[in-house]
Enzyme design. Structure first.
Site, mmCIF file in Angstrom:
data_model
loop_
_atom_site.group_PDB
_atom_site.id
_atom_site.type_symbol
_atom_site.label_atom_id
_atom_site.label_comp_id
_atom_site.label_asym_id
_atom_site.label_seq_id
_atom_site.Cartn_x
_atom_site.Cartn_y
_atom_site.Cartn_z
ATOM 1 N NE ARG A 194 -7.769 4.719 5.339
ATOM 2 C CZ ARG A 194 -7.249 5.727 5.977
ATOM 3 N NH1 ARG A 194 -7.794 6.163 7.081
ATOM 4 N NH2 ARG A 194 -6.182 6.333 5.528
ATOM 5 C CB CYS A 251 -4.215 6.164 10.840
ATOM 6 S SG CYS A 251 -4.749 4.793 9.818
ATOM 7 N NE ARG A 302 0.254 10.181 10.489
ATOM 8 C CZ ARG A 302 -0.146 9.194 9.681
ATOM 9 N NH1 ARG A 302 -1.412 8.838 9.659
ATOM 10 N NH2 ARG A 302 0.701 8.573 8.877
ATOM 11 C CE LYS A 359 -1.691 1.563 4.062
ATOM 12 N NZ LYS A 359 -1.457 2.953 4.446
ATOM 13 C CG ASN A 360 2.228 2.750 3.579
ATOM 14 O OD1 ASN A 360 1.093 3.172 3.332
ATOM 15 N ND2 ASN A 360 2.610 2.397 4.795
ATOM 16 C CG ASP A 384 2.698 0.987 9.899
ATOM 17 O OD1 ASP A 384 2.354 1.827 10.749
ATOM 18 O OD2 ASP A 384 3.041 1.313 8.746
HETATM 19 N N1 EPU Z 1 7.694 13.521 11.605
HETATM 20 C C1 EPU Z 1 8.019 14.819 11.908
HETATM 21 N N2 EPU Z 1 8.010 15.728 10.891
HETATM 22 C C2 EPU Z 1 7.708 15.389 9.602
HETATM 23 C C3 EPU Z 1 7.386 14.059 9.309
HETATM 24 C C4 EPU Z 1 7.380 13.146 10.347
HETATM 25 O O1 EPU Z 1 8.286 15.160 13.051
HETATM 26 O O2 EPU Z 1 7.739 16.278 8.745
HETATM 27 C C5 EPU Z 1 7.706 12.502 12.686
HETATM 28 C C6 EPU Z 1 6.327 11.899 12.930
HETATM 29 O O3 EPU Z 1 5.597 12.663 13.857
HETATM 30 C C7 EPU Z 1 6.668 10.519 13.434
HETATM 31 C C8 EPU Z 1 7.962 10.174 12.700
HETATM 32 O O4 EPU Z 1 8.498 11.418 12.240
HETATM 33 O O5 EPU Z 1 6.933 10.580 14.801
HETATM 34 C C9 EPU Z 1 7.832 9.243 11.521
HETATM 35 O O6 EPU Z 1 6.870 9.735 10.588
HETATM 36 P P1 EPU Z 1 6.958 9.370 9.034
HETATM 37 O O7 EPU Z 1 7.011 10.648 8.280
HETATM 38 O O8 EPU Z 1 8.017 8.366 8.835
HETATM 39 O O9 EPU Z 1 5.537 8.701 8.782
HETATM 40 P P2 EPU Z 1 4.592 8.904 7.531
HETATM 41 O O10 EPU Z 1 5.387 9.021 6.297
HETATM 42 O O11 EPU Z 1 3.554 9.943 7.803
HETATM 43 C C10 EPU Z 1 4.444 6.372 6.926
HETATM 44 C C11 EPU Z 1 3.341 5.370 6.726
HETATM 45 C C12 EPU Z 1 2.752 4.971 8.073
HETATM 46 C C13 EPU Z 1 3.855 4.462 8.992
HETATM 47 C C14 EPU Z 1 4.996 5.477 9.091
HETATM 48 C C15 EPU Z 1 6.188 4.969 9.879
HETATM 49 C C16 EPU Z 1 2.436 6.018 4.566
HETATM 50 C C17 EPU Z 1 1.310 6.612 3.799
HETATM 51 N N3 EPU Z 1 2.300 5.964 5.896
HETATM 52 O O12 EPU Z 1 3.827 7.503 7.533
HETATM 53 O O13 EPU Z 1 1.874 3.912 7.759
HETATM 54 O O14 EPU Z 1 3.338 4.252 10.284
HETATM 55 O O15 EPU Z 1 5.461 5.816 7.765
HETATM 56 O O16 EPU Z 1 6.689 3.805 9.312
HETATM 57 O O17 EPU Z 1 3.422 5.575 4.008
HETATM 58 C C18 EPU Z 1 -0.010 2.552 7.974
HETATM 59 O O18 EPU Z 1 0.255 2.066 6.870
HETATM 60 O O19 EPU Z 1 -0.866 2.061 8.750
HETATM 61 C C19 EPU Z 1 0.693 3.749 8.416
HETATM 62 C C20 EPU Z 1 0.250 4.528 9.368
#
Ligand code: EPU
Length: 421
Positions: A400, A117, A122, A22-23, A308
Protein backbone atom coordinates in the site's frame (compact mmCIF):
# COMPACT_ATOMS: atom_id res chain seq x y z
CA UNK A 1 -2.51 -14.60 0.38
CA UNK A 2 0.87 -13.35 -0.89
CA UNK A 3 4.01 -13.29 1.19
CA UNK A 4 7.66 -12.34 1.09
CA UNK A 5 10.36 -14.91 1.72
CA UNK A 6 13.56 -13.38 3.06
CA UNK A 7 16.82 -15.20 3.59
CA UNK A 8 18.69 -13.07 6.07
CA UNK A 9 22.34 -12.25 6.48
CA UNK A 10 23.08 -10.18 3.38
CA UNK A 11 24.71 -6.82 3.86
CA UNK A 12 22.84 -4.12 1.90
CA UNK A 13 25.01 -1.93 -0.32
CA UNK A 14 24.62 0.42 -3.28
CA UNK A 15 22.14 3.13 -4.20
CA UNK A 16 18.38 3.40 -3.97
CA UNK A 17 16.13 6.18 -5.22
CA UNK A 18 13.18 7.28 -3.12
CA UNK A 19 9.69 7.65 -4.65
CA UNK A 20 7.23 10.49 -4.14
CA UNK A 21 5.62 10.91 -0.73
CA UNK A 22 2.51 8.76 -0.24
CA UNK A 23 0.99 11.01 2.39
CA UNK A 24 1.67 14.20 0.41
CA UNK A 25 0.16 12.63 -2.70
CA UNK A 26 -3.02 11.63 -0.84
CA UNK A 27 -3.50 15.23 0.29
CA UNK A 28 -2.56 16.73 -3.06
CA UNK A 29 -4.82 14.52 -5.20
CA UNK A 30 -7.70 15.37 -2.86
CA UNK A 31 -6.84 19.08 -2.90
CA UNK A 32 -6.85 18.91 -6.71
CA UNK A 33 -10.59 18.11 -6.55
CA UNK A 34 -11.06 21.74 -5.51
CA UNK A 35 -9.51 23.20 -8.67
CA UNK A 36 -11.37 24.97 -11.48
CA UNK A 37 -9.17 23.53 -14.22
CA UNK A 38 -6.74 20.73 -15.05
CA UNK A 39 -3.32 20.20 -13.51
CA UNK A 40 -0.43 17.79 -13.78
CA UNK A 41 1.13 16.13 -10.73
CA UNK A 42 4.55 14.52 -11.06
CA UNK A 43 6.41 12.06 -8.84
CA UNK A 44 3.27 10.17 -7.77
CA UNK A 45 4.28 6.71 -6.58
CA UNK A 46 2.57 3.71 -8.13
CA UNK A 47 1.26 2.19 -4.89
CA UNK A 48 -2.06 0.66 -3.91
CA UNK A 49 -3.31 3.49 -1.65
CA UNK A 50 -2.87 6.09 -4.41
CA UNK A 51 -4.41 3.89 -7.06
CA UNK A 52 -7.45 3.56 -4.78
CA UNK A 53 -7.53 7.33 -4.37
CA UNK A 54 -7.50 7.78 -8.14
CA UNK A 55 -10.42 5.35 -8.50
CA UNK A 56 -12.45 7.29 -5.93
CA UNK A 57 -11.77 10.58 -7.74
CA UNK A 58 -12.84 9.04 -11.06
CA UNK A 59 -16.04 7.79 -9.42
CA UNK A 60 -16.74 11.41 -8.39
CA UNK A 61 -16.56 12.39 -12.08
CA UNK A 62 -12.98 13.72 -12.29
CA UNK A 63 -10.91 12.89 -15.36
CA UNK A 64 -7.63 11.30 -14.34
CA UNK A 65 -4.97 9.92 -16.65
CA UNK A 66 -1.60 8.39 -15.73
CA UNK A 67 1.11 9.36 -18.22
CA UNK A 68 3.84 6.83 -19.17
CA UNK A 69 6.29 8.76 -16.93
CA UNK A 70 3.99 8.16 -13.96
CA UNK A 71 2.64 11.73 -13.73
CA UNK A 72 -1.10 12.22 -13.25
CA UNK A 73 -3.09 14.59 -15.40
CA UNK A 74 -6.17 15.53 -13.45
CA UNK A 75 -9.21 17.51 -14.55
CA UNK A 76 -11.71 17.93 -11.72
CA UNK A 77 -13.95 20.40 -13.60
CA UNK A 78 -16.23 17.50 -14.60
CA UNK A 79 -17.02 16.52 -10.99
CA UNK A 80 -20.73 16.59 -10.32
CA UNK A 81 -21.02 14.67 -7.06
CA UNK A 82 -20.25 15.76 -3.52
CA UNK A 83 -20.78 12.20 -2.28
CA UNK A 84 -17.68 10.01 -2.00
CA UNK A 85 -19.50 6.77 -1.35
CA UNK A 86 -17.36 4.46 -3.48
CA UNK A 87 -16.73 1.36 -1.37
CA UNK A 88 -12.97 1.95 -1.64
CA UNK A 89 -13.29 5.10 0.53
CA UNK A 90 -13.39 2.69 3.47
CA UNK A 91 -10.06 1.12 2.44
CA UNK A 92 -7.73 4.08 2.97
CA UNK A 93 -7.25 6.78 5.56
CA UNK A 94 -6.39 9.59 3.17
CA UNK A 95 -9.86 9.49 1.62
CA UNK A 96 -10.97 11.79 4.45
CA UNK A 97 -9.25 14.70 2.67
CA UNK A 98 -12.11 14.56 0.17
CA UNK A 99 -14.34 15.93 2.92
CA UNK A 100 -12.37 19.19 2.93
CA UNK A 101 -12.10 19.29 -0.87
CA UNK A 102 -15.76 18.61 -1.63
CA UNK A 103 -16.89 20.92 1.17
CA UNK A 104 -14.74 23.68 -0.32
CA UNK A 105 -16.10 23.00 -3.80
CA UNK A 106 -19.82 22.36 -3.20
CA UNK A 107 -20.29 23.67 0.37
CA UNK A 108 -21.34 20.12 1.20
CA UNK A 109 -19.79 16.69 1.24
CA UNK A 110 -20.64 13.18 2.28
CA UNK A 111 -18.18 10.28 2.59
CA UNK A 112 -17.95 6.87 4.16
CA UNK A 113 -15.90 6.64 7.33
CA UNK A 114 -12.28 6.25 6.17
CA UNK A 115 -10.25 3.08 6.78
CA UNK A 116 -6.46 2.71 7.00
CA UNK A 117 -3.99 1.03 9.32
CA UNK A 118 -5.35 -0.15 12.64
CA UNK A 119 -3.30 1.01 15.60
CA UNK A 120 -6.03 1.96 18.04
CA UNK A 121 -8.58 4.76 17.98
CA UNK A 122 -8.11 7.20 15.11
CA UNK A 123 -10.51 10.05 16.00
CA UNK A 124 -11.34 12.82 13.52
CA UNK A 125 -12.90 15.26 15.99
CA UNK A 126 -10.34 17.96 15.12
CA UNK A 127 -11.27 17.80 11.42
CA UNK A 128 -14.93 18.25 12.43
CA UNK A 129 -14.08 21.06 14.82
CA UNK A 130 -12.38 22.87 11.96
CA UNK A 131 -15.25 22.38 9.49
CA UNK A 132 -17.76 23.58 12.10
CA UNK A 133 -15.68 26.68 12.74
CA UNK A 134 -15.79 27.40 8.98
CA UNK A 135 -19.61 27.35 9.20
CA UNK A 136 -20.47 23.73 8.41
CA UNK A 137 -22.77 21.41 10.30
CA UNK A 138 -21.50 17.87 10.73
CA UNK A 139 -23.59 14.72 11.10
CA UNK A 140 -22.65 11.07 11.15
CA UNK A 141 -25.37 8.71 9.90
CA UNK A 142 -25.38 5.18 8.49
CA UNK A 143 -21.58 5.03 8.45
CA UNK A 144 -21.26 8.28 6.51
CA UNK A 145 -19.90 11.65 7.56
CA UNK A 146 -21.93 14.55 6.17
CA UNK A 147 -20.79 18.18 6.25
CA UNK A 148 -22.81 21.09 4.91
CA UNK A 149 -22.45 24.86 5.06
CA UNK A 150 -24.73 27.70 3.97
CA UNK A 151 -21.69 29.85 3.62
CA UNK A 152 -18.08 28.76 4.18
CA UNK A 153 -16.16 31.55 5.91
CA UNK A 154 -12.72 32.10 7.42
CA UNK A 155 -12.25 31.60 11.16
CA UNK A 156 -9.60 31.39 13.87
CA UNK A 157 -9.13 27.71 14.76
CA UNK A 158 -7.00 26.40 17.62
CA UNK A 159 -6.39 22.66 17.29
CA UNK A 160 -6.56 20.74 20.59
CA UNK A 161 -4.05 18.17 19.33
CA UNK A 162 -1.37 18.47 16.69
CA UNK A 163 -2.97 16.55 13.82
CA UNK A 164 -1.53 16.16 10.33
CA UNK A 165 -4.87 15.12 8.88
CA UNK A 166 -6.91 17.90 10.50
CA UNK A 167 -4.36 20.55 9.47
CA UNK A 168 -4.45 19.45 5.82
CA UNK A 169 -8.22 18.96 5.71
CA UNK A 170 -8.99 22.39 7.18
CA UNK A 171 -6.40 24.03 4.91
CA UNK A 172 -8.05 22.48 1.83
CA UNK A 173 -11.59 23.43 2.91
CA UNK A 174 -10.52 26.99 3.70
CA UNK A 175 -8.69 27.60 0.41
CA UNK A 176 -11.87 28.88 -1.27
CA UNK A 177 -13.80 30.02 1.84
CA UNK A 178 -14.60 33.70 2.18
CA UNK A 179 -12.06 35.60 4.32
CA UNK A 180 -9.04 34.44 6.27
CA UNK A 181 -8.69 31.24 8.26
CA UNK A 182 -5.96 30.90 10.86
CA UNK A 183 -5.01 27.41 12.07
CA UNK A 184 -3.10 27.52 15.36
CA UNK A 185 -1.25 24.55 16.84
CA UNK A 186 -1.02 23.26 13.28
CA UNK A 187 1.09 20.21 12.43
CA UNK A 188 4.38 20.98 10.62
CA UNK A 189 5.09 17.80 8.64
CA UNK A 190 6.83 18.22 5.26
CA UNK A 191 3.76 16.95 3.44
CA UNK A 192 1.66 19.77 4.93
CA UNK A 193 4.05 22.23 3.31
CA UNK A 194 3.77 20.23 0.09
CA UNK A 195 -0.05 20.40 0.01
CA UNK A 196 0.12 24.16 0.70
CA UNK A 197 2.74 24.67 -2.03
CA UNK A 198 0.59 22.69 -4.47
CA UNK A 199 -2.51 24.78 -3.72
CA UNK A 200 -0.50 28.02 -3.94
CA UNK A 201 0.89 26.95 -7.33
CA UNK A 202 -2.72 26.50 -8.47
CA UNK A 203 -3.76 29.98 -7.24
CA UNK A 204 -4.41 29.69 -3.49
CA UNK A 205 -3.10 32.04 -0.82
CA UNK A 206 -1.69 29.97 2.06
CA UNK A 207 1.09 31.28 4.31
CA UNK A 208 2.95 29.76 7.24
CA UNK A 209 2.74 26.03 6.33
CA UNK A 210 5.64 24.33 8.11
CA UNK A 211 5.10 26.48 11.21
CA UNK A 212 2.40 26.01 13.83
CA UNK A 213 0.34 28.97 12.58
CA UNK A 214 -1.08 28.71 9.06
CA UNK A 215 -3.02 31.59 7.43
CA UNK A 216 -5.30 30.79 4.52
CA UNK A 217 -6.88 33.69 2.67
CA UNK A 218 -9.73 32.28 0.62
CA UNK A 219 -9.79 32.91 -3.13
CA UNK A 220 -12.83 32.71 -5.41
CA UNK A 221 -11.10 30.76 -8.15
CA UNK A 222 -8.29 28.23 -8.29
CA UNK A 223 -7.46 28.45 -11.99
CA UNK A 224 -4.89 25.60 -11.87
CA UNK A 225 -3.30 24.85 -15.27
CA UNK A 226 0.13 24.19 -13.72
CA UNK A 227 2.47 21.24 -13.11
CA UNK A 228 3.54 20.29 -9.61
CA UNK A 229 6.10 17.72 -8.43
CA UNK A 230 5.58 15.90 -5.11
CA UNK A 231 8.35 15.76 -2.47
CA UNK A 232 10.23 12.51 -1.79
CA UNK A 233 8.83 10.11 0.81
CA UNK A 234 10.49 10.76 4.17
CA UNK A 235 9.40 7.40 5.60
CA UNK A 236 10.46 5.33 2.61
CA UNK A 237 13.89 7.01 2.76
CA UNK A 238 14.12 6.32 6.50
CA UNK A 239 13.20 2.66 6.02
CA UNK A 240 16.14 2.14 3.61
CA UNK A 241 18.49 4.09 5.88
CA UNK A 242 17.54 1.88 8.83
CA UNK A 243 17.90 -1.27 6.69
CA UNK A 244 21.44 -0.15 5.80
CA UNK A 245 22.42 0.26 9.44
CA UNK A 246 20.69 -2.96 10.48
CA UNK A 247 22.61 -5.09 7.96
CA UNK A 248 25.83 -3.18 8.76
CA UNK A 249 25.79 -2.16 5.11
CA UNK A 250 26.61 0.92 3.04
CA UNK A 251 23.68 2.50 1.21
CA UNK A 252 23.26 5.85 -0.52
CA UNK A 253 19.64 6.94 -0.56
CA UNK A 254 18.99 9.31 -3.46
CA UNK A 255 16.17 11.77 -4.21
CA UNK A 256 15.72 12.81 -0.56
CA UNK A 257 15.41 16.16 1.16
CA UNK A 258 18.10 15.71 3.84
CA UNK A 259 16.49 18.32 6.11
CA UNK A 260 13.36 16.16 6.36
CA UNK A 261 15.53 13.28 7.55
CA UNK A 262 17.26 15.16 10.40
CA UNK A 263 15.11 13.60 13.16
CA UNK A 264 16.53 10.24 12.03
CA UNK A 265 20.09 11.20 11.06
CA UNK A 266 20.65 12.89 14.45
CA UNK A 267 19.67 9.70 16.27
CA UNK A 268 21.70 7.52 13.89
CA UNK A 269 24.84 9.50 14.70
CA UNK A 270 24.09 9.07 18.41
CA UNK A 271 24.00 5.31 17.79
CA UNK A 272 27.46 5.30 16.17
CA UNK A 273 26.13 4.95 12.62
CA UNK A 274 28.07 6.89 9.96
CA UNK A 275 25.97 9.37 7.97
CA UNK A 276 27.03 11.67 5.15
CA UNK A 277 24.69 14.11 3.46
CA UNK A 278 24.65 15.91 0.10
CA UNK A 279 22.12 18.14 -1.67
CA UNK A 280 19.65 15.35 -2.37
CA UNK A 281 21.28 12.20 -1.02
CA UNK A 282 22.22 10.59 2.27
CA UNK A 283 24.81 7.84 2.69
CA UNK A 284 24.43 5.52 5.71
CA UNK A 285 27.06 2.96 6.65
CA UNK A 286 28.61 1.19 9.62
CA UNK A 287 32.36 1.29 10.11
CA UNK A 288 33.42 -2.33 10.79
CA UNK A 289 35.21 -1.43 14.01
CA UNK A 290 32.23 0.51 15.39
CA UNK A 291 29.58 -0.99 17.62
CA UNK A 292 25.92 -0.02 17.26
CA UNK A 293 24.94 1.74 20.50
CA UNK A 294 21.58 1.64 22.28
CA UNK A 295 19.51 4.85 22.36
CA UNK A 296 16.19 6.15 23.67
CA UNK A 297 13.50 7.44 21.31
CA UNK A 298 10.23 9.37 21.65
CA UNK A 299 7.90 9.62 18.68
CA UNK A 300 6.54 13.13 18.20
CA UNK A 301 4.95 15.30 15.53
CA UNK A 302 7.52 16.75 13.07
CA UNK A 303 10.28 17.81 13.64
CA UNK A 304 10.24 15.10 16.31
CA UNK A 305 11.05 11.49 15.58
CA UNK A 306 8.32 10.11 13.25
CA UNK A 307 5.97 7.43 14.55
CA UNK A 308 6.00 5.95 11.04
CA UNK A 309 9.66 4.92 11.59
CA UNK A 310 9.06 3.55 15.09
CA UNK A 311 8.64 -0.17 14.22
CA UNK A 312 11.62 -0.21 11.82
CA UNK A 313 13.80 1.55 14.44
CA UNK A 314 12.77 -0.88 17.17
CA UNK A 315 14.04 -3.73 14.98
CA UNK A 316 17.39 -1.94 14.64
CA UNK A 317 17.58 -1.44 18.42
CA UNK A 318 17.29 -5.23 18.99
CA UNK A 319 20.77 -5.47 17.42
CA UNK A 320 22.39 -2.64 19.42
CA UNK A 321 24.70 -2.93 22.41
CA UNK A 322 22.74 -2.28 25.58
CA UNK A 323 19.17 -1.49 26.49
CA UNK A 324 17.03 1.07 24.62
CA UNK A 325 13.61 2.62 25.22
CA UNK A 326 11.08 3.51 22.54
CA UNK A 327 8.23 5.76 23.70
CA UNK A 328 5.27 5.87 21.29
CA UNK A 329 3.59 9.22 21.82
CA UNK A 330 1.37 9.46 18.75
CA UNK A 331 -0.66 6.22 18.41
CA UNK A 332 -2.14 4.31 21.33
CA UNK A 333 -1.53 0.80 19.99
CA UNK A 334 1.43 0.71 17.66
CA UNK A 335 3.43 -2.10 19.26
CA UNK A 336 1.34 -5.02 17.96
CA UNK A 337 4.26 -6.21 15.81
CA UNK A 338 6.42 -6.75 18.92
CA UNK A 339 4.86 -10.20 19.46
CA UNK A 340 6.12 -11.24 16.02
CA UNK A 341 9.52 -9.77 16.75
CA UNK A 342 9.69 -11.81 19.94
CA UNK A 343 8.96 -15.01 18.01
CA UNK A 344 12.09 -14.12 16.03
CA UNK A 345 14.11 -14.04 19.26
CA UNK A 346 14.00 -10.35 20.18
CA UNK A 347 13.95 -9.39 23.86
CA UNK A 348 11.39 -6.57 24.08
CA UNK A 349 9.09 -5.67 26.96
CA UNK A 350 6.08 -3.40 26.53
CA UNK A 351 5.05 -1.20 29.45
CA UNK A 352 2.15 1.00 28.37
CA UNK A 353 3.41 3.28 25.64
CA UNK A 354 7.06 2.25 26.08
CA UNK A 355 8.97 -0.63 24.56
CA UNK A 356 12.10 -1.62 26.47
CA UNK A 357 14.48 -3.33 24.10
CA UNK A 358 17.38 -5.46 25.32
CA UNK A 359 19.88 -5.28 22.48
CA UNK A 360 22.12 -8.02 21.25
CA UNK A 361 19.57 -10.78 20.64
CA UNK A 362 20.27 -13.03 17.69
CA UNK A 363 17.16 -12.92 15.45
CA UNK A 364 16.10 -16.10 13.72
CA UNK A 365 13.69 -16.53 10.80
CA UNK A 366 10.08 -17.71 11.15
CA UNK A 367 6.60 -16.90 9.80
CA UNK A 368 5.37 -13.43 10.79
CA UNK A 369 2.62 -11.06 9.68
CA UNK A 370 2.54 -7.50 8.36
CA UNK A 371 0.12 -6.07 10.94
CA UNK A 372 0.09 -2.71 9.19
CA UNK A 373 2.14 -0.84 6.61
CA UNK A 374 5.13 0.21 8.75
CA UNK A 375 4.99 -2.86 11.02
CA UNK A 376 5.16 -4.92 7.82
CA UNK A 377 8.25 -3.05 6.63
CA UNK A 378 9.77 -3.65 10.07
CA UNK A 379 9.17 -7.41 9.72
CA UNK A 380 11.00 -7.38 6.39
CA UNK A 381 13.90 -5.56 8.05
CA UNK A 382 13.93 -8.14 10.86
CA UNK A 383 14.07 -10.85 8.19
CA UNK A 384 17.11 -9.19 6.60
CA UNK A 385 18.96 -9.34 9.93
CA UNK A 386 17.74 -12.81 10.97
CA UNK A 387 19.49 -16.10 10.55
CA UNK A 388 17.58 -18.41 8.19
CA UNK A 389 14.33 -17.87 6.36
CA UNK A 390 11.57 -15.42 7.33
CA UNK A 391 8.13 -15.44 5.74
CA UNK A 392 6.15 -12.19 5.99
CA UNK A 393 2.45 -12.67 5.22
CA UNK A 394 -0.26 -10.06 4.48
CA UNK A 395 2.18 -8.11 2.33
CA UNK A 396 -0.59 -6.19 0.57
CA UNK A 397 -0.34 -3.91 3.61
CA UNK A 398 3.32 -3.17 2.78
CA UNK A 399 2.60 -2.64 -0.90
CA UNK A 400 0.00 0.00 0.00
CA UNK A 401 2.86 2.35 0.77
CA UNK A 402 6.21 1.25 -0.71
CA UNK A 403 6.74 1.51 -4.47
CA UNK A 404 8.78 -1.35 -6.03
CA UNK A 405 9.75 -2.55 -2.56
CA UNK A 406 11.10 -5.95 -3.62
CA UNK A 407 12.91 -4.54 -6.64
CA UNK A 408 14.63 -1.83 -4.59
CA UNK A 409 15.57 -4.23 -1.77
CA UNK A 410 16.98 -6.76 -4.22
CA UNK A 411 18.95 -4.08 -6.01
CA UNK A 412 20.63 -3.37 -2.67
CA UNK A 413 21.48 -7.07 -2.29
CA UNK A 414 18.61 -8.39 -0.16
CA UNK A 415 17.62 -12.00 -0.74
CA UNK A 416 13.86 -11.52 -0.92
CA UNK A 417 11.20 -13.07 -3.15
CA UNK A 418 7.44 -12.62 -3.47
CA UNK A 419 5.29 -15.74 -3.24
CA UNK A 420 1.78 -15.60 -4.64
CA UNK A 421 -0.55 -18.27 -3.40
N1 EPU B 1 -6.07 12.93 16.66
C1 EPU B 1 -7.16 13.32 17.41
N2 EPU B 1 -8.20 13.90 16.76
C2 EPU B 1 -8.20 14.13 15.42
C3 EPU B 1 -7.08 13.74 14.67
C4 EPU B 1 -6.03 13.13 15.33
O1 EPU B 1 -7.20 13.12 18.62
O2 EPU B 1 -9.18 14.68 14.92
C5 EPU B 1 -4.91 12.30 17.34
C6 EPU B 1 -4.68 10.87 16.87
O3 EPU B 1 -5.43 9.96 17.63
C7 EPU B 1 -3.19 10.72 17.07
C8 EPU B 1 -2.64 12.12 16.81
O4 EPU B 1 -3.75 13.01 16.94
O5 EPU B 1 -2.93 10.37 18.39
C9 EPU B 1 -2.01 12.35 15.45
O6 EPU B 1 -2.90 11.98 14.41
P1 EPU B 1 -2.82 12.67 12.96
O7 EPU B 1 -4.15 13.26 12.67
O8 EPU B 1 -1.61 13.52 12.91
O9 EPU B 1 -2.62 11.40 12.02
P2 EPU B 1 -3.29 11.14 10.62
O10 EPU B 1 -3.41 12.39 9.86
O11 EPU B 1 -4.51 10.28 10.76
C10 EPU B 1 -1.05 10.83 9.32
C11 EPU B 1 -0.44 9.76 8.46
C12 EPU B 1 0.02 8.59 9.32
C13 EPU B 1 0.97 9.08 10.40
C14 EPU B 1 0.34 10.23 11.20
C15 EPU B 1 1.28 10.86 12.20
C16 EPU B 1 -1.69 10.00 6.38
C17 EPU B 1 -2.70 9.44 5.45
N3 EPU B 1 -1.44 9.30 7.50
O12 EPU B 1 -2.18 10.21 9.94
O13 EPU B 1 0.72 7.76 8.41
O14 EPU B 1 1.26 8.03 11.29
O15 EPU B 1 -0.10 11.27 10.29
O16 EPU B 1 2.42 11.34 11.56
O17 EPU B 1 -1.10 11.04 6.14
C18 EPU B 1 1.53 5.77 7.52
O18 EPU B 1 1.87 6.39 6.51
O19 EPU B 1 1.90 4.59 7.75
C19 EPU B 1 0.67 6.41 8.51
C20 EPU B 1 -0.01 5.74 9.40
Amino acid sequence: MSSYIIRGGNRLAGEVSVSGSKNAALGIISAAMLLDGPCKIENIPDIADLNVMVEICKALGAQVKRDPDGALTLDPSTITSWEATHDKVRHIRGSYYLLGALLGRFSKASIYMPGGCNFGARPIDQHMKGFEALGATVTIEYGKINVEAQHLHGEHIFLDVVSVGATINIMIAAAKAEGTTVIENAAREPHIVDVANFLNTMGANIRGAGTDVIRITGVQQLPAGATYSIIPDQIEAGTYMLAAALTRGDVTVRNVIPRHMEPLTAKMEEMNISVDTGDDWIRVWMEPERELLAANFKTMPYPGFPTDLQPQTTVLLTTAKGSSKMLENVWENRFQYVDDLKTMGADVMIAGHVAIIAGGSALTGTKVTARDLRAGAAMVLAGLAADGETEVTDINKIERGYENFIKKMRHLGADITRMDS
